[in-house]
Design a protein around this motif. Structure first.
Motif, PDB file in Angstrom:
ATOM      1  N   GLY A  51      25.745  23.989  39.904  1.00  0.00           N
ATOM      2  CA  GLY A  51      27.177  24.118  40.035  1.00  0.00           C
ATOM      3  C   GLY A  51      27.309  25.438  40.644  1.00  0.00           C
ATOM      4  N   GLY A  52      28.513  25.831  40.955  1.00  0.00           N
ATOM      5  CA  GLY A  52      29.032  26.857  41.479  1.00  0.00           C
ATOM      6  C   GLY A  52      29.992  27.878  40.590  1.00  0.00           C
ATOM      7  N   THR A  53      30.114  29.235  41.046  1.00  0.00           N
ATOM      8  CA  THR A  53      30.954  30.070  40.401  1.00  0.00           C
ATOM      9  C   THR A  53      32.173  30.504  41.463  1.00  0.00           C
ATOM     10  OG1 THR A  53      29.219  30.775  39.030  1.00  0.00           O
ATOM     11  CG2 THR A  53      31.103  32.269  39.075  1.00  0.00           C
ATOM     12  N   VAL A  54      33.198  30.455  40.961  1.00  0.00           N
ATOM     13  CA  VAL A  54      34.267  31.070  41.504  1.00  0.00           C
ATOM     14  C   VAL A  54      34.655  32.426  41.219  1.00  0.00           C
ATOM     15  CG1 VAL A  54      36.665  30.803  42.382  1.00  0.00           C
ATOM     16  CG2 VAL A  54      35.230  28.788  42.266  1.00  0.00           C
ATOM     17  N   LEU A  55      34.843  33.443  42.034  1.00  0.00           N
ATOM     18  CA  LEU A  55      35.377  34.650  41.729  1.00  0.00           C
ATOM     19  C   LEU A  55      36.608  35.093  42.530  1.00  0.00           C
ATOM     20  CD1 LEU A  55      31.566  36.305  42.238  1.00  0.00           C
ATOM     21  CD2 LEU A  55      32.731  35.685  39.995  1.00  0.00           C
ATOM     22  N   VAL A  56      37.404  35.700  41.611  1.00  0.00           N
ATOM     23  CA  VAL A  56      38.725  35.892  42.410  1.00  0.00           C
ATOM     24  C   VAL A  56      39.139  37.407  42.095  1.00  0.00           C
ATOM     25  CG1 VAL A  56      41.490  35.248  41.899  1.00  0.00           C
ATOM     26  CG2 VAL A  56      39.441  33.454  41.935  1.00  0.00           C
ATOM     27  N   LYS A  57      39.935  37.952  42.871  1.00  0.00           N
ATOM     28  CA  LYS A  57      40.659  39.165  42.794  1.00  0.00           C
ATOM     29  C   LYS A  57      41.898  39.271  43.316  1.00  0.00           C
ATOM     30  CE  LYS A  57      38.867  42.276  46.347  1.00  0.00           C
ATOM     31  NZ  LYS A  57      38.581  41.111  47.386  1.00  0.00           N
ATOM     32  N   GLY A  58      42.798  39.975  42.783  1.00  0.00           N
ATOM     33  CA  GLY A  58      44.145  40.057  43.572  1.00  0.00           C
ATOM     34  C   GLY A  58      45.371  40.699  42.707  1.00  0.00           C
ATOM     35  N   ALA A  59      46.339  40.292  43.071  1.00  0.00           N
ATOM     36  CA  ALA A  59      47.762  40.897  42.395  1.00  0.00           C
ATOM     37  C   ALA A  59      47.641  40.346  41.094  1.00  0.00           C
ATOM     38  CB  ALA A  59      48.830  40.555  43.180  1.00  0.00           C
ATOM     39  N   VAL A  60      48.074  41.237  40.020  1.00  0.00           N
ATOM     40  CA  VAL A  60      47.937  40.648  38.541  1.00  0.00           C
ATOM     41  C   VAL A  60      48.832  39.627  38.338  1.00  0.00           C
ATOM     42  CG1 VAL A  60      48.550  41.390  36.466  1.00  0.00           C
ATOM     43  CG2 VAL A  60      47.511  43.182  37.967  1.00  0.00           C
ATOM     44  N   GLU A  61      50.033  39.580  38.841  1.00  0.00           N
ATOM     45  CA  GLU A  61      51.071  38.565  38.302  1.00  0.00           C
ATOM     46  C   GLU A  61      50.704  37.281  38.940  1.00  0.00           C
ATOM     47  OE1 GLU A  61      51.772  41.350  39.782  1.00  0.00           O
ATOM     48  OE2 GLU A  61      53.032  42.428  38.617  1.00  0.00           O
ATOM     49  N   LEU A  93      33.494  42.742  30.970  1.00  0.00           N
ATOM     50  CA  LEU A  93      33.320  43.743  31.918  1.00  0.00           C
ATOM     51  C   LEU A  93      32.378  43.312  32.979  1.00  0.00           C
ATOM     52  CD1 LEU A  93      34.078  46.746  32.644  1.00  0.00           C
ATOM     53  CD2 LEU A  93      32.190  47.223  30.944  1.00  0.00           C
ATOM     54  N   TYR A  94      31.340  42.633  32.609  1.00  0.00           N
ATOM     55  CA  TYR A  94      30.270  42.507  33.689  1.00  0.00           C
ATOM     56  C   TYR A  94      30.881  41.502  34.657  1.00  0.00           C
ATOM     57  CZ  TYR A  94      26.506  39.548  35.704  1.00  0.00           C
ATOM     58  OH  TYR A  94      25.911  38.884  36.601  1.00  0.00           O
ATOM     59  N   TRP A  95      31.717  40.454  34.251  1.00  0.00           N
ATOM     60  CA  TRP A  95      32.278  39.307  35.310  1.00  0.00           C
ATOM     61  C   TRP A  95      33.405  40.189  36.215  1.00  0.00           C
ATOM     62  CZ3 TRP A  95      29.989  35.191  36.820  1.00  0.00           C
ATOM     63  CH2 TRP A  95      29.050  34.548  36.150  1.00  0.00           C
ATOM     64  N   SER A  96      34.222  41.156  35.431  1.00  0.00           N
ATOM     65  CA  SER A  96      35.159  41.717  36.083  1.00  0.00           C
ATOM     66  C   SER A  96      34.479  42.535  37.363  1.00  0.00           C
ATOM     67  CB  SER A  96      35.909  42.763  35.340  1.00  0.00           C
ATOM     68  OG  SER A  96      37.046  43.241  36.050  1.00  0.00           O
ATOM     69  N   LEU A  97      33.137  43.100  36.860  1.00  0.00           N
ATOM     70  CA  LEU A  97      32.723  44.086  37.922  1.00  0.00           C
ATOM     71  C   LEU A  97      32.211  43.204  38.942  1.00  0.00           C
ATOM     72  CD1 LEU A  97      31.051  46.906  35.787  1.00  0.00           C
ATOM     73  CD2 LEU A  97      32.942  47.247  37.340  1.00  0.00           C
ATOM     74  N   LEU A  98      31.312  41.957  38.588  1.00  0.00           N
ATOM     75  CA  LEU A  98      31.040  41.271  39.683  1.00  0.00           C
ATOM     76  C   LEU A  98      32.038  40.676  40.584  1.00  0.00           C
ATOM     77  CD1 LEU A  98      28.364  40.032  40.437  1.00  0.00           C
ATOM     78  CD2 LEU A  98      28.686  37.953  38.929  1.00  0.00           C
ATOM     79  N   ALA A  99      32.960  40.299  40.025  1.00  0.00           N
ATOM     80  CA  ALA A  99      34.087  39.483  40.857  1.00  0.00           C
ATOM     81  C   ALA A  99      34.640  40.549  41.672  1.00  0.00           C
ATOM     82  CB  ALA A  99      35.273  39.155  39.962  1.00  0.00           C
ATOM     83  N   VAL A 137      46.780  48.376  40.253  1.00  0.00           N
ATOM     84  CA  VAL A 137      46.034  47.709  39.359  1.00  0.00           C
ATOM     85  C   VAL A 137      45.908  46.342  39.952  1.00  0.00           C
ATOM     86  CG1 VAL A 137      46.046  46.482  37.189  1.00  0.00           C
ATOM     87  CG2 VAL A 137      47.187  48.675  37.389  1.00  0.00           C
ATOM     88  N   LEU A 138      44.578  45.901  40.081  1.00  0.00           N
ATOM     89  CA  LEU A 138      44.434  44.210  40.270  1.00  0.00           C
ATOM     90  C   LEU A 138      43.512  43.784  39.174  1.00  0.00           C
ATOM     91  CD1 LEU A 138      42.691  44.851  44.010  1.00  0.00           C
ATOM     92  CD2 LEU A 138      45.039  44.488  43.295  1.00  0.00           C
ATOM     93  N   ALA A 139      43.921  42.458  39.119  1.00  0.00           N
ATOM     94  CA  ALA A 139      43.147  41.534  38.351  1.00  0.00           C
ATOM     95  C   ALA A 139      42.018  41.040  38.745  1.00  0.00           C
ATOM     96  CB  ALA A 139      44.082  40.512  37.624  1.00  0.00           C
ATOM     97  N   THR A 140      41.263  40.397  37.759  1.00  0.00           N
ATOM     98  CA  THR A 140      39.823  39.619  38.475  1.00  0.00           C
ATOM     99  C   THR A 140      39.846  38.462  37.230  1.00  0.00           C
ATOM    100  OG1 THR A 140      38.365  40.965  36.903  1.00  0.00           O
ATOM    101  CG2 THR A 140      38.477  41.902  39.176  1.00  0.00           C
ATOM    102  N   ALA A 141      39.130  37.442  37.971  1.00  0.00           N
ATOM    103  CA  ALA A 141      39.054  36.288  37.291  1.00  0.00           C
ATOM    104  C   ALA A 141      37.786  35.525  37.738  1.00  0.00           C
ATOM    105  CB  ALA A 141      40.212  35.564  37.269  1.00  0.00           C
ATOM    106  N   MET A 142      37.285  34.530  36.879  1.00  0.00           N
ATOM    107  CA  MET A 142      36.244  33.733  37.319  1.00  0.00           C
ATOM    108  C   MET A 142      36.401  32.224  36.724  1.00  0.00           C
ATOM    109  SD  MET A 142      34.182  33.039  34.370  1.00  0.00           S
ATOM    110  CE  MET A 142      32.670  32.909  34.828  1.00  0.00           C
ATOM    111  N   MET A 143      35.745  31.115  37.413  1.00  0.00           N
ATOM    112  CA  MET A 143      35.372  30.017  36.699  1.00  0.00           C
ATOM    113  C   MET A 143      34.208  29.111  37.283  1.00  0.00           C
ATOM    114  SD  MET A 143      38.235  27.633  39.048  1.00  0.00           S
ATOM    115  CE  MET A 143      37.474  25.981  38.100  1.00  0.00           C
ATOM    116  N   HIS A 144      33.701  28.531  36.304  1.00  0.00           N
ATOM    117  CA  HIS A 144      32.256  27.657  36.548  1.00  0.00           C
ATOM    118  C   HIS A 144      32.909  26.369  37.207  1.00  0.00           C
ATOM    119  CE1 HIS A 144      29.664  30.779  35.447  1.00  0.00           C
ATOM    120  NE2 HIS A 144      30.033  30.835  34.281  1.00  0.00           N
ATOM    121  N   LEU A 145      32.253  25.809  38.333  1.00  0.00           N
ATOM    122  CA  LEU A 145      32.592  24.584  38.748  1.00  0.00           C
ATOM    123  C   LEU A 145      31.111  23.574  38.711  1.00  0.00           C
ATOM    124  CD1 LEU A 145      34.315  25.448  42.406  1.00  0.00           C
ATOM    125  CD2 LEU A 145      35.221  24.669  40.278  1.00  0.00           C
ATOM    126  N   PRO A 146      31.599  22.415  38.461  1.00  0.00           N
ATOM    127  CA  PRO A 146      30.420  21.544  38.372  1.00  0.00           C
ATOM    128  C   PRO A 146      29.822  21.257  39.879  1.00  0.00           C
ATOM    129  CG  PRO A 146      32.420  20.452  38.160  1.00  0.00           C
ATOM    130  CD  PRO A 146      32.875  21.802  37.978  1.00  0.00           C
TER     131      PRO A 146
END
Length: 919
Positions: free
Chosen positions: A478-488, A400-406, A526-535
């Protein structure tokens, strides 16, 4: 395409805007002889400016001020008043003649001001296209006034720009445009360059942007294909200029009533004159008596009563947050049988709001609406406890934290406080995600300060998502990638999902899709959120870096929420017999979702929705039936809104239309009552409307309908009260002529009765409070006359009582040795006394006078005191005796006068007791 080629061959005139979305970019370039790398040259610009003129909406041709002023006299009621002024002038009563002319002048000036204000609706549209434009001319970037644009210009757009003309897009990056003012679409529209088929509605033309709309995100370049009056905004301007303002039910009924009254008065005066001449009376004396009859029968106080009653209604409505721009529409609201309402900003807040959150391990509800910070996040199905909020990673649900942050950090929108109103700058969807992050305790600004944005993949219609790369301010991490967009699309990029502890786990796609289905079924977007850590040694942000490596953090579901009081107001309108219909340019699914939330849909025919394309397929003769049976209309253009309102009016409906966008302006003028939103409404909508709601709340319309019904009630009460006096005076004169007797009352005495009682007694009815159950009865039928048969009979009854009582006391006084002046004074006071007693009966047309309450309207008491003082003055003041040919009367005469007045009041009470219906 053929139309475009014909236009090109005929002087290279810009093709109609309806064609350019069907053409590939290279054909548009050839058609307009431009260059998408350099733009137009100076010579081309000069020639085209001479050929096409300025990029401004055309000014409508209007009559001069004097013609507009003279039009206000074209009313039967004004003819009656002018005749009254002429008659009193002939009789030498110049003061009374001047008073009547003053009434005519006041009403004329009011009409003049109203018409002048209505014409300002067209002028308001001009301000929407006056802006600066950035163009590429001769390879050089230039900023010019928007009115200097010509067809073929290459315009550069970026977030925050107002689109200066209609453009065919040729290049873009993540371009999103807020077209709600033009189309009613509640969400910003993503644009692309794809060629579209013929017949694509304006709201679906993704390869076009239109004058007056607002760029919320991304950048773009477009070729000017239409300017000024040729734009879609210009088409709305043309529609507004063609729409004739509809006469209100009150003005129509007063016009018919005045015409009938005029004919009746002239016929009665002519009959009286002819009868007197046949009986051998002197023609000059008979003519004077006939003129006196006409003076008595004319209700001089009616225009003043109408104006004052409407003005009081305006004041009461202003206290209930409805500002009235045209006086007669106050009453028209009370006659309304159908309210046609826009969706966005009327039934809804016009502020996207996240209402639900989903993570792989839990679901959450979000309270609060709009862009304000008030609201909480709580477990689904549970109320938000005081103090509940989502803490950063210490929360039990890290996803939930990462979804709100994204949602909050992968975001280009801003929320600002404008006075007391929170407003979004940028895309409404991004604004909603920024707000919900704040409700969850996420300090986005603090995160961005510690982790600046190092790269961005902007949202595009092809990409279907936005991604941002954030790396700590300290180098070497490293860095953090935050993403939001269409669910599919986001699901395609995800290989894992975040568990409550913050560790990646295998993604359960079917579970995610089931959650999406459950949310969209209730009308949420509805929108989806995602994240990933980069080296730390990762390269720049690129699409291929994300493929299959993202971790899903959750879903955010949002909508433009219905207003809190909308459902209750719709129910109140239905209880009052007023139909409510939604007419919007938004999608069908969104419209039906809001319709369900506010109670517009029923189990019968009204449960369906009609789109603009379906409306076009309905034959004109079948349209009224289809509109009558449908409550929701979606994807509707401004022209179609006019058709819908016209179809309802053809059925005899009195239609109120609410809206806030430029696209609503023609319909607001076409409707019997146009209602605009004061806060979110465009200037064009406000100027086209008759009423402006200062709180943008549909509930205020219900309050305005209630006030409108009260206004009509009070006007009816005044007419029912005043007409027996005018009819009685006329009949008294007629009887005198027919029997060859002496006039019981003189013309000057008639004018005294009419003018003083109208001001001191009749106008006090305008202050009457609302009667119980005013909103539980059905609306009056539009074709119903101003006076029903029951009320007409009551008027005749009181008139006969006045005539009989006047002649009885006049002859009785003469027989008892009183002078002619004393007998006439008794007759004058009898008229006023009967009017005074009858006034209390008219405070309610159905309930007995004793149930209304004497002090419920203190103005009545004041009026009675003033009238009594006036009658004592005209009876006992030597000055007044000389002016009005009156004389003092004795106490026994007063007792007889009061006895007759009381008897008349009892007769009316009996009539009211046995005739309570038919009003």
């Amino acid at each position: 395409m053929e139309r475009a080629r014909q236009a090109n061959s005929a002087g290279r005139k810009a093709a109609p805007v309806s064609d350019h979305h069907t053409l590939p970019v290279h054909e548009v370039v050839l058609l307009l002889e431009t260059d998408i790398t350099k733009g137009l040259g100076p010579g081309q610009v000069s020639r085209r400016r001479s050929q096409f003129g300025a990029n401004m909406l055309p000014r409508s041709k209007r009559g001069g001020m004097w013609r507009k002023l003279l039009r206000q006299f074209n009313n039967p009621l004004v003819y009656v008043l002018l005749a009254a002024a002429a008659v009193t002038g002939v009789l030498g009563e110049y003061l009374d003649s001047g008073v009547i002319l003053a009434v005519v002048l006041v009403n004329t000036l009011i009409g003049f001001v109203q018409e002048t204000r209505a014409e300002a609706a067209l002028d308001a549209l001009h301000s929407l296209v006056r802006t600066a434009a950035v163009v590429l001319r001769d390879g050089q970037r230039q900023e010019i006034p928007s009115e200097d644009l010509v067809p073929g210009d290459l315009v550069l757009l970026e977030a925050g720009d107002k689109v200066p003309a209609d453009l065919r897009l040729v290049r873009l990056s993540g371009l999103r445009v807020d077209e709600s003012a033009l189309t009613g679409e509640s969400e910003a529209v993503s644009k692309d360059e794809v060629v579209l088929p013929v017949g694509t509605p304006v709201a679906d033309r993704r390869n076009m942007v239109y004058s007056g709309t607002l760029v919320t995100a991304g950048t773009g370049e477009g070729i000017v294909v239409a300017i000024g009056g040729e734009t879609e905004l210009g088409e709305i301007h043309r529609l507004m200029g063609a729409v004739q303002t509809v006469a209100t039910p009150l003005t129509r009924k007063l016009a018919r009533f005045s015409s009938t009254l005029t004919v009746a008065i002239l016929a009665l005066a002519a009959l009286a004159f002819a009868a007197g001449v046949v009986r051998g009376q002197q023609p000059a004396e008979t003519f004077t008596a006939a003129v006196a009859l006409a003076v008595g029968a004319i209700p001089e106080g009616l225009p003043a009563a109408v104006t004052v009653t409407l003005a009081i209604g305006v004041r009461r409505m202003a206290r209930r947050r409805a500002v009235v721009r045209r006086l007669p529409v106050v009453e028209t609201l009370g006659s309304t049988t159908v309210i046609c309402s826009d969706k966005t900003g009327t039934f809804t807040e016009n502020q996207m709001t996240v209402r639900a959150l989903w993570t792989p391990s839990a679901s959450y509800d979000v309270s609060g609406s709009g862009y304000g910070p008030a609201g909480r996040i709580s477990a689904a199905g549970k109320g938000a406890p005081e103090g509940a909020a989502v803490e950063p990673e210490s929360t039990q649900d890290a996803a939930l934290y990462w979804s709100l942050l994204a949602g909050g950090a992968c975001n280009d929108a801003k929320i600002v406080l404008d006075g007391q109103l929170w407003q979004a700058q940028g895309d409404p969807t991004e604004a909603a995600m920024l707000v919900v992050a704040g409700k969850g305790g996420i300090d986005v600004a603090e995160f961005l300060a510690a982790n600046p944005r190092r790269g961005t993949l902007p949202f595009t219609s092809e990409r279907q998502y936005m991604a941002t790369l954030h790396s700590p301010a300290l180098p070497g991490q490293g860095g953090t990638v935050l993403v939001k967009g269409a669910v599919e699309r986001v699901l395609e990029l995800c290989g894992t999902q975040l568990d409550p502890s913050g560790r990646p786990a295998p993604i359960r796609r079917q579970e995610v899709l089931e959650a999406v289905h459950g949310l969209t079924r209730t009308g949420l977007r509805v929108l989806a959120t995602a994240m990933m850590h980069l080296p730390k040694d990762a390269g720049p942000l690129a699409e291929e870096v994300l493929e299959g490596r993202l971790t899903l953090t959750g879903l955010q579901a949002m909508l433009d929420p219905p207003r809190n009081a909308a459902a209750a107001s719709v129910r109140a309108c239905h209880d009052a017999g007023v139909g409510v219909k939604m007419i919007t340019g938004d999608h069908v699914g969104t419209a039906l979702s809001i319709a369900d939330a506010v109670g517009l849909r029923t189990s019968g025919e009204g449960s369906r929705a009609l789109t603009g394309s379906l409306l076009d397929a309905i034959p004109e003769h079948q349209l009224p039936d289809a509109v009558e049976q449908t409550n929701v209309f979606a994807r509707v253009s401004p022209e179609q809104k006019l058709r819908l309102i016209g179809a309802l009016q053809s059925r005899g409906h009195v239609v109120a239309m609410t809206g806030d966008g430029v696209n609503d302006a023609p319909a607001l003028r076409q409707a019997d009552v146009g209602v605009s939103m004061g806060r979110s409404g465009t200037e064009a909508a406000k100027e086209a409307a008759d009423i402006v709601l200062t709180d943008d709340d549909f509930a205020t319309i219900e309050a305005a309908v209630e006030e409108g019904r009260n206004v009509f009630d009070n006007l009816t009460k005044f007419i029912v009260w005043t007409l027996p006096t005018n009819m009685g005076e006329g009949l008294v004169i007629l009887v005198a002529i027919l029997i060859g007797g002496t006039l019981p009352i003189l013309p000057t005495q008639i004018l005294w009765i009419n003018m003083t009682t109208a001001v001191a007694l009749g106008l006090m009815l305008a202050f009457e409070p609302k009667e119980p159950g005013i909103m539980s009865r059905p609306p009056r039928k539009p074709d119903r006359p101003l006076l029903t048969w029951v009320l007409t009979v009551r008027i005749i009854l009181v008139s006969v009582l006045l005539v009989a009582g006047t002649w009885w006391i006049f002859e009785l006084e003469l027989a008892g040795g009183a002078s002619l002046a004393e007998a006439r004074t008794a007759a004058v006071n009898l008229f006023v006394a009967v009017e005074l007693f009858y006034l209390f009966s008219c405070r309610s047309l159905t309930r007995p006078a004793w149930r209304v309450g004497v002090f419920a309207n203190p103005w009545i008491v004041l009026g009675v005191v003033l009238q009594m003082a006036g009658q004592l003055a005209i009876t006992y003041s030597p000055l007044m005796n000389g002016l009005f040919h009156t004389a003092p009367i004795n106490p026994e005469t007063w007792l007889r006068i009061l006895g007759i007045a009381l008897l008349a009041s009892l007769v009316v009470a009996v009539d009211k007791r046995f005739r309570r219906t038919g009003f």
